[in-house]
Design an enzyme around this catalytic site. Structure first.
Site, PDB file in Angstrom:
ATOM      1  N   HIS A  24       0.838  -1.205   0.000  1.00  0.00           N
ATOM      2  CA  HIS A  24       0.000   0.000   0.000  1.00  0.00           C
ATOM      3  C   HIS A  24       0.875   1.258   0.000  1.00  0.00           C
ATOM      4  O   HIS A  24       0.608   2.211  -0.738  1.00  0.00           O
ATOM      5  CB  HIS A  24      -0.870   0.054   1.270  1.00  0.00           C
ATOM      6  CG  HIS A  24      -1.877  -1.033   1.405  1.00  0.00           C
ATOM      7  ND1 HIS A  24      -1.966  -1.834   2.512  1.00  0.00           N
ATOM      8  CD2 HIS A  24      -2.866  -1.454   0.566  1.00  0.00           C
ATOM      9  CE1 HIS A  24      -2.957  -2.696   2.375  1.00  0.00           C
ATOM     10  NE2 HIS A  24      -3.524  -2.493   1.183  1.00  0.00           N
ATOM     11  N   ARG A  97      -1.743  -5.715  -8.618  1.00  0.00           N
ATOM     12  CA  ARG A  97      -0.600  -6.590  -8.358  1.00  0.00           C
ATOM     13  C   ARG A  97      -0.429  -7.630  -9.453  1.00  0.00           C
ATOM     14  O   ARG A  97       0.660  -7.948  -9.869  1.00  0.00           O
ATOM     15  CB  ARG A  97      -0.782  -7.315  -7.015  1.00  0.00           C
ATOM     16  CG  ARG A  97      -0.629  -6.425  -5.827  1.00  0.00           C
ATOM     17  CD  ARG A  97      -1.179  -7.067  -4.598  1.00  0.00           C
ATOM     18  NE  ARG A  97      -2.595  -7.329  -4.751  1.00  0.00           N
ATOM     19  CZ  ARG A  97      -3.404  -7.659  -3.762  1.00  0.00           C
ATOM     20  NH1 ARG A  97      -2.945  -7.792  -2.547  1.00  0.00           N
ATOM     21  NH2 ARG A  97      -4.685  -7.866  -3.993  1.00  0.00           N
ATOM     22  N   SER A 135      -2.758  -7.676   2.726  1.00  0.00           N
ATOM     23  CA  SER A 135      -2.999  -7.629   4.177  1.00  0.00           C
ATOM     24  C   SER A 135      -3.337  -9.031   4.681  1.00  0.00           C
ATOM     25  O   SER A 135      -2.943  -9.406   5.787  1.00  0.00           O
ATOM     26  CB  SER A 135      -4.159  -6.683   4.495  1.00  0.00           C
ATOM     27  OG  SER A 135      -3.856  -5.385   4.075  1.00  0.00           O
TER      28      SER A 135
END
Ligand code: PNS
Length: 167
Positions: A24, A97, A135
């Site tokens: 991030h 990504r 995450s």
């Protein structure tokens, strides 16, 4: 001819940030080099079971972005498009990504464009070293006491350790 707007460019990086990772931070830092102001907006997402409260996620984001002067951290509990209008922001910045992110992000960008065609979604490719990072991966490793020091800033690592030792 289309009029070029000279207002300050405000971009929003929306997400759950449960918790913020180096992936991030890579996107937020690079976005801050392109736009006059970047608002990192944490969604108070009731459909997910977050590990960190919204306030904890906001506090961690403030800590890890404190050296980037044109970054603000906020939270919202609304349609993203409504939040963008409230903040007078015209660009949503998302990180991509891998191809697997593309379908979901295309859907979100298309829905948001349908809701308000004046708001654009810009995609930035994640830096290669973070292409696998999320995450969820960080939480899975931290939950079992594995090393996350290459994946998240130190303050986040400490917060993860504290959270899992509470449980
Ligand atoms: O980090 P995430 O969980 O992938 O972030 C998803 C987020 C917060 C960007 C997305 O869920 C969102 O924008 N939610 C707000 C509600 C909304 O506007 N949804 C789009 C129309 S269905």
């Amino acid at each position: 001819m289309k009029q070029i707007k000279h207002e300050p460019s405000v971009a929003v990086c929306p997400g759950s940030f449960d918790p913020v990772t180096y992936g991030h931070l890579d996107i937020v830092t690079r976005a801050a080099e392109v736009f006059d102001k970047v608002i990192v907006a944490v969604l108070n997402n009731t459909s997910k079971q977050p590990l960190f409260t919204v306030q904890e996620r906001v506090d961690l984001l403030k800590e890890v972005t404190k050296d980037i002067p044109n970054v603000e951290v906020d939270h919202f509990d609304d349609l993203l498009i409504n939040y963008m209008t409230e903040k007078n922001a015209h660009v949503i910045v998302k990180g991509l990504r891998a191809v697997s992110d593309f379908e979901y992000e295309l859907q979100m960008a298309s829905v948001n464009r349908k809701l308000n065609e004046e708001i654009e979604t810009f995609f930035m490719m994640s830096s290669n070293q973070y292409s696998y990072l999320s995450s969820s991966v960080v939480k899975q490793i931290a939950r079992f006491g594995g090393p996350v020091n290459d994946l998240v800033p130190e303050s986040v690592e400490q917060a993860l350790r504290a959270k899992y030792s509470e449980m």
